[in-house]
Every structure is written in C-alpha cells, then in structure tokens.
Design an enzyme around this catalytic site. Structure first.
Site, PDB file in Angstrom:
ATOM      1  N   GLY A  94       0.803  -1.228   0.000  1.00 52.16           N
ATOM      2  CA  GLY A  94       0.000   0.000   0.000  1.00 52.16           C
ATOM      3  C   GLY A  94       0.833   1.274   0.000  1.00 52.16           C
ATOM      4  N   ILE A  95       1.622   1.470   1.042  1.00 55.49           N
ATOM      5  CA  ILE A  95       2.427   2.697   1.131  1.00 55.49           C
ATOM      6  C   ILE A  95       3.569   2.641   0.114  1.00 55.49           C
ATOM      7  CG2 ILE A  95       4.030   3.969   2.625  1.00 55.49           C
ATOM      8  CD1 ILE A  95       2.198   3.285   5.000  1.00 55.49           C
TER       9      ILE A  95
ATOM     10  N   ASN B 129      10.824   0.111   3.469  1.00 53.09           N
ATOM     11  CA  ASN B 129       9.386   0.179   3.712  1.00 53.09           C
ATOM     12  C   ASN B 129       8.770  -1.191   4.011  1.00 53.09           C
ATOM     13  OD1 ASN B 129       6.496   1.286   3.131  1.00 53.09           O
ATOM     14  ND2 ASN B 129       6.778  -0.343   1.618  1.00 53.09           N
TER      15      ASN B 129
ATOM     16  N   ILE C 110       5.929  -5.961   8.496  1.00 46.97           N
ATOM     17  CA  ILE C 110       4.780  -6.812   8.860  1.00 46.97           C
ATOM     18  C   ILE C 110       4.412  -6.581  10.323  1.00 46.97           C
ATOM     19  CG2 ILE C 110       5.282  -8.703   7.240  1.00 46.97           C
ATOM     20  CD1 ILE C 110       6.479 -10.219   9.730  1.00 46.97           C
TER      21      ILE C 110
ATOM     22  N   TYR D 230       6.663  -5.326  17.291  1.00 45.17           N
ATOM     23  CA  TYR D 230       6.587  -4.277  16.262  1.00 45.17           C
ATOM     24  C   TYR D 230       7.146  -2.948  16.791  1.00 45.17           C
ATOM     25  CZ  TYR D 230       4.253  -1.500  12.546  1.00 45.17           C
ATOM     26  OH  TYR D 230       3.966  -0.651  11.497  1.00 45.17           O
TER      27      TYR D 230
ATOM     28  N   GLY E 146       1.180   7.457  11.039  1.00 45.55           N
ATOM     29  CA  GLY E 146       0.089   7.019  11.905  1.00 45.55           C
ATOM     30  C   GLY E 146      -0.753   6.025  11.122  1.00 45.55           C
ATOM     31  N   TYR E 147      -2.054   6.021  11.358  1.00 47.26           N
ATOM     32  CA  TYR E 147      -2.917   5.048  10.670  1.00 47.26           C
ATOM     33  C   TYR E 147      -3.227   5.529   9.254  1.00 47.26           C
ATOM     34  CZ  TYR E 147      -3.299   2.416  14.920  1.00 47.26           C
ATOM     35  OH  TYR E 147      -2.983   1.644  16.012  1.00 47.26           O
TER      36      TYR E 147
HETATM   37  P1  NAP Z   1       1.583  -3.701   3.099  1.00 44.12           P
HETATM   38  O1  NAP Z   1       0.596  -3.194   2.108  1.00 44.12           O
HETATM   39  O2  NAP Z   1       1.321  -5.010   3.775  1.00 44.12           O
HETATM   40  O3  NAP Z   1       3.014  -3.751   2.370  1.00 44.12           O
HETATM   41  C1  NAP Z   1       4.116  -4.351   2.965  1.00 44.12           C
HETATM   42  C2  NAP Z   1       5.092  -4.738   1.871  1.00 44.12           C
HETATM   43  O4  NAP Z   1       6.234  -5.328   2.481  1.00 44.12           O
HETATM   44  C3  NAP Z   1       4.522  -5.769   0.892  1.00 44.12           C
HETATM   45  O5  NAP Z   1       4.900  -5.424  -0.423  1.00 44.12           O
HETATM   46  C4  NAP Z   1       5.218  -7.046   1.330  1.00 44.12           C
HETATM   47  O6  NAP Z   1       5.433  -7.980   0.289  1.00 44.12           O
HETATM   48  C5  NAP Z   1       6.570  -6.506   1.790  1.00 44.12           C
HETATM   49  N1  NAP Z   1       7.236  -7.482   2.632  1.00 44.12           N
HETATM   50  C6  NAP Z   1       6.810  -7.972   3.823  1.00 44.12           C
HETATM   51  N2  NAP Z   1       7.678  -8.884   4.273  1.00 44.12           N
HETATM   52  C7  NAP Z   1       8.672  -8.976   3.348  1.00 44.12           C
HETATM   53  C8  NAP Z   1       9.850  -9.741   3.239  1.00 44.12           C
HETATM   54  N3  NAP Z   1      10.222 -10.618   4.193  1.00 44.12           N
HETATM   55  N4  NAP Z   1      10.654  -9.582   2.170  1.00 44.12           N
HETATM   56  C9  NAP Z   1      10.297  -8.712   1.200  1.00 44.12           C
HETATM   57  N5  NAP Z   1       9.194  -7.940   1.230  1.00 44.12           N
HETATM   58  C10 NAP Z   1       8.383  -8.077   2.303  1.00 44.12           C
HETATM   59  O7  NAP Z   1       1.799  -2.645   4.276  1.00 44.12           O
HETATM   60  P2  NAP Z   1       1.715  -1.046   4.297  1.00 44.12           P
HETATM   61  O8  NAP Z   1       0.548  -0.685   5.089  1.00 44.12           O
HETATM   62  O9  NAP Z   1       1.902  -0.483   2.952  1.00 44.12           O
HETATM   63  O10 NAP Z   1       3.009  -0.727   5.198  1.00 44.12           O
HETATM   64  C11 NAP Z   1       4.262  -0.347   4.674  1.00 44.12           C
HETATM   65  C12 NAP Z   1       5.186   0.053   5.821  1.00 44.12           C
HETATM   66  O11 NAP Z   1       4.613   1.127   6.549  1.00 44.12           O
HETATM   67  C13 NAP Z   1       5.436  -1.072   6.815  1.00 44.12           C
HETATM   68  O12 NAP Z   1       6.769  -1.043   7.249  1.00 44.12           O
HETATM   69  C14 NAP Z   1       4.497  -0.714   7.977  1.00 44.12           C
HETATM   70  O13 NAP Z   1       4.956  -1.230   9.197  1.00 44.12           O
HETATM   71  C15 NAP Z   1       4.547   0.802   7.926  1.00 44.12           C
HETATM   72  N6  NAP Z   1       3.382   1.446   8.526  1.00 44.12           N
HETATM   73  C16 NAP Z   1       2.133   1.266   8.010  1.00 44.12           C
HETATM   74  C17 NAP Z   1       1.045   1.914   8.601  1.00 44.12           C
HETATM   75  C18 NAP Z   1      -0.367   1.795   8.067  1.00 44.12           C
HETATM   76  O14 NAP Z   1      -1.277   2.358   8.699  1.00 44.12           O
HETATM   77  N7  NAP Z   1      -0.589   1.123   6.954  1.00 44.12           N
HETATM   78  C19 NAP Z   1       1.239   2.715   9.729  1.00 44.12           C
HETATM   79  C20 NAP Z   1       2.534   2.875  10.237  1.00 44.12           C
HETATM   80  C21 NAP Z   1       3.598   2.232   9.613  1.00 44.12           C
HETATM   81  P3  NAP Z   1       4.530  -9.321   0.178  1.00 44.12           P
HETATM   82  O15 NAP Z   1       3.351  -8.898  -0.621  1.00 44.12           O
HETATM   83  O16 NAP Z   1       5.436 -10.277  -0.525  1.00 44.12           O
HETATM   84  O17 NAP Z   1       4.177  -9.767   1.554  1.00 44.12           O
END
Ligand code: NAP
Length: 247
Positions: free
Chosen positions: A16-17, A89, A92, A154, A185-186
């Site tokens: 997503g991000i 970025n 999990i 986390y 944030g969220y």
């Molecule tokens: P997301 O849509 O689940 O994207 C996470 C990405 O990381 C996916 O492309 C995933 O690939 C990849 N990934 C996970 N494990 C991996 C691994 N072992 N090796 C390679 N790639 C891996 O999550 P998101 O919401 O966009 O979050 C992105 C970042 O922002 C994360 O670090 C998260 O902690 C942080 N964040 C998010 C939020 C929020 O509200 N969404 C808030 C604060 C921080 P696969 O498809 O192969 O699993």
C-alpha cells in the site's frame, strides 16, 4: 535511462504505502526498483507502473535474508549502475500480548522490520559514499514512538529503526548521505481497511485531523526527504499521524 537519472530502491514497493512511494518517486524522475516475493504481485505492479508511463524494475529478494539482499543490490548496481535512494518500507505485524507471543512471532517481526534495514543498506552504502550522494528513509511507525498494547515486537523493531537512523546519520553525513525516519500514523491501506469498521471508527476518533492518512501523504514526505532540498535534514523522525501522537 539517462546516465544521471537517480535510482531508488523501495522495499515492499508492491504494498500500500510502498506503491504510493514508487509512483511519486517515479513521477519525480527517479528510476524505480523494488523487491518482490510473489511473481504475481510483481507482474501486476510492473504493469501498473508501465500503464502510468514509468519504467521500473523488480528483483526477487526476501528482506530477511542478507545474502538475497546483497545479491539484489549487486544486480541493481550491475543493471542500473547505482542506487542513490533506499526506502526501507517492507514491514509486517504479528500482534499479540507478550504473555502469548511465540518466539517465531518475535523473530518474524524483528527480521522483517529491523534486520532488513541492515540487510539492504549495508551492501548499498559504500556506493553512496563513493558517489558522495545518498538518501536513506526508514518507514517506522507511530507505534514505535508511543508503544502499543499487543505490539512489543513491532514497537521494538520500529523504535530500533530510528536508533539505526540516528547512528548512521552521524556516520555518513560528511559524504552527502542523509538518513531519516518517517513515522506514519494510521494510513488507509488494505491492512487498516481490513480492520472492522467499528474499530476503525474508534481509531479515527483518536486522530485530531479526523480521518485516516493517505498513502500519498507518506509518499510526499519521502519525496521531500530524498530530494536535493533536504540535504540539511538528517537523523530526523518525521511524524505523519494527523496529530494522534505529538512527540
Ligand atoms: P503492506 O501493504 O502489507 O506492504 C508491505 C510490503 O512489504 C509488501 O509489499 C510485502 O510484500 C513486503 N514485505 C513484507 N515482508 C517482506 C519480506 N520478508 N521480504 C520482502 N518484502 C516483504 O503494508 P503497508 O501498510 O503499505 O506498510 C508499509 C510500511 O509502513 C510497513 O513497514 C508498515 O509497518 C509501515 N506502517 C504502516 C502503517 C499503516 O497504517 N498502513 C502505519 C505505520 C507504519 P509481500 O506482498 O510479498 O508480503
């Protein structure tokens, strides 16, 4: 690609991000690369980038694995000549209280969110130092700043990312390489939209701005931090959370 086009590696770029960051940096003129684990997601992502008129490249690598990351960096440098920007970025969650947490849940989160930063940056860093330019952005979280019940793994990993940021920023500043953290944030990604609506509404009530963040709002901050204009910004932790936590 032109000789002087900068190359950005965004880990987890298919998510997503990550996807919003890739589109924004591509629009800003960077050559974009990301890692992937699933062929299906990678080809969908490549098609999406192509449809938008961007040329992008994908490399198979699990960010938990140092050797795979080393190979990815070396392949990108061979194919595209360099890596100027890294956005760590990929991340999990494996939420549960510490009383119930399995060692595997701890390890998965530490390996994916924190060890990954070492695994990707270490092999790419010398190239940045030699060229006298680099931008590293670590995507942490509001919960790494304030703590969150059910997320000891986390929160420890995300707070650890910022410790890494501050230490490395001091080591490499003299060579034109900056290192910063962005703490979202969220944000309205699939992960957060999958939360039951009633719980989501409760979360939104805690956000002074009154809504979830947009992935594009994180991407805009990353775009600034990787720009030439941000050369004097290093070791910082930029909160983008609608006012939910003010540190
Ligand atoms: P997301 O849509 O689940 O994207 C996470 C990405 O990381 C996916 O492309 C995933 O690939 C990849 N990934 C996970 N494990 C991996 C691994 N072992 N090796 C390679 N790639 C891996 O999550 P998101 O919401 O966009 O979050 C992105 C970042 O922002 C994360 O670090 C998260 O902690 C942080 N964040 C998010 C939020 C929020 O509200 N969404 C808030 C604060 C921080 P696969 O498809 O192969 O699993």
């Amino acid at each position: 690609m032109s000789e002087d086009q900068r190359v950005a590696l965004v880990t987890g770029g298919c998510g997503g991000i990550g996807s919003a960051v890739c589109k924004r940096l591509a629009a800003d003129g960077f050559r974009i690369t990301t890692n992937y684990r699933s062929e299906e997601k990678a080809s969908k992502w490549l098609q999406e980038m192509e449809d938008l008129g961007f040329s992008a490249a994908v490399y198979k690598a699990d960010v938990r694995d140092f050797n795979e990351c080393q190979q990815m960096v070396s392949d990108i440098e061979k194919d595209l000549g360099r890596i100027d920007v890294i956005v760590n970025n990929a991340g999990i969650t494996r939420d549960t209280t510490l009383r119930k947490m399995e060692k595997s849940q701890w390890d998965d989160v530490m390996d994916t969110n924190l060890d990954s930063v070492f695994n990707v940056v270490r092999p790419a860093l010398n190239g940045m130092l030699e060229r006298g330019f680099g931008r590293i952005v670590n995507i942490a979280s509001i919960n790494g700043q304030k703590g969150q019940l059910g997320q000891t793994n986390y929160c420890a990993a995300k707070a650890g990312m910022h410790g890494f940021t501050k230490a490395l920023a001091q080591e490499v500043a003299y060579k034109g390489v900056t290192v910063n953290t962005v703490s979202p944030g969220y944000i309205a990604t699939d992960m957060v939209m999958a939360v039951p609506e009633a719980i989501r509404e409760k979360i939104i009530k805690q956000i002074p701005v009154g809504r979830l963040g947009r992935p594009e709002e994180i991407a805009a901050a990353v775009a600034y931090l990787v720009s030439d204009e941000a050369a004097f910004v290093t070791g910082s932790d930029l909160s983008i959370n609608g006012g939910q936590h003010m540190s």
